[in-house]
Design an enzyme around this catalytic site. Sequence first.
Site, PDB file in Angstrom:
ATOM      1  N   SER A 128       0.853  -1.194   0.000  1.00 38.45           N
ATOM      2  CA  SER A 128       0.000   0.000   0.000  1.00 38.45           C
ATOM      3  C   SER A 128       0.885   1.239   0.000  1.00 38.45           C
ATOM      4  O   SER A 128       1.976   1.228   0.576  1.00 38.45           O
ATOM      5  CB  SER A 128      -0.891   0.015   1.249  1.00 38.45           C
ATOM      6  OG  SER A 128      -1.495   1.282   1.428  1.00 38.45           O
ATOM      7  N   TYR A 145      -2.280  -0.748  10.155  1.00 39.73           N
ATOM      8  CA  TYR A 145      -2.445  -1.206   8.775  1.00 39.73           C
ATOM      9  C   TYR A 145      -1.233  -0.816   7.933  1.00 39.73           C
ATOM     10  O   TYR A 145      -0.663  -1.653   7.211  1.00 39.73           O
ATOM     11  CB  TYR A 145      -3.713  -0.601   8.172  1.00 39.73           C
ATOM     12  CG  TYR A 145      -3.821  -0.816   6.672  1.00 39.73           C
ATOM     13  CD1 TYR A 145      -4.217  -2.039   6.152  1.00 39.73           C
ATOM     14  CD2 TYR A 145      -3.515   0.220   5.778  1.00 39.73           C
ATOM     15  CE1 TYR A 145      -4.306  -2.239   4.790  1.00 39.73           C
ATOM     16  CE2 TYR A 145      -3.607   0.030   4.417  1.00 39.73           C
ATOM     17  CZ  TYR A 145      -3.996  -1.203   3.920  1.00 39.73           C
ATOM     18  OH  TYR A 145      -4.067  -1.400   2.576  1.00 39.73           O
TER      19      TYR A 145
END
Length: 320
Positions: free
Chosen positions: A186, A199
């Site tokens: 990400s 995350y």
Amino acid sequence: MGCIMEWFGIFATITLLLQIFKKVFPWFYENILAPRYSRLSLKKFGKWAVITGATDGIGKEYAKNLAKNGVNVVLISRTISKLEDVAKEIKAEFTVETRIIDVDFKNGPEIYEKIEKNIQDLEVGILVNNVGMSYTSPEYFLSIPNRDSLLVDLIQCNITSVLNMTKMLLPKMVERNCGVVINISSLSAVIPAPLISVYAATKSFVDKFSDDLATEYKNRGIVIQSVLPGPVATNMSKIKKPTWMAPSAKQFVGSAIKTLGISSHTTGYYPHSILKLSIDAIDFFSPSYARNISLKTIENIRKRAIKRKEANRNKDNKNN
């Protein structure tokens, strides 16, 4: 003395231009030029591809794109009905073989025994480690709802799955001196990402693991790529309408797959590369300003999420 200073100025200018060229040309080549002419044959790596998190968003589009290139696909996800629907869709559109495996990657070691049992007879040349989860909405670390269980689930789903699937499939790729591992990280892994810190940290692990693994096996015919998407219109991101900066999953994967064999570390989509470049530039001149911008941006997302929850709660109360 004046002549010396003049030559020094020329030398400094040339050095600066060379440094800029050194940064800009590789970026332009990897993000703009090379993907336009990418013709990597995916079938040569093996007859089958394994895709985790394959029923929605980026995972589903990787499965469809690989099937389009004539590669049979093993679809792994949690919900059997969704798996059956996606397998049926892919078979009808691309006439390749499919297999489905229903497991929840938040669970323990037994799921990997089930996966291995179901694919041990296949020549798997491509692995897409896509399965992942995030917060339901951005939140400060100490205020995360069900924090203890969520932290375990994030690690199991985002980190342990990548390690175990790679450990399972990489050995036979190395034996054949041929294979591809695509790990979906990400953009939050490499830019300031407050309020989604855990995350982002799990995705940072994925990126670092991919980078070093690529170095370890680059001479064994293995292509290992870390893909770091920015915003994509998927169920997980809760972005409903695609835009230039937040493309559909289909548009994103269509772009990202063209970078395979060109870049081992990529956003996969050049507007996301521009976004990263902009944030990096701000961070270079003022790290604190870059972090403040990120914090304010994600705080606004958090506030909108809270308002939606309150609106839905009020709606439910009226209905009751």
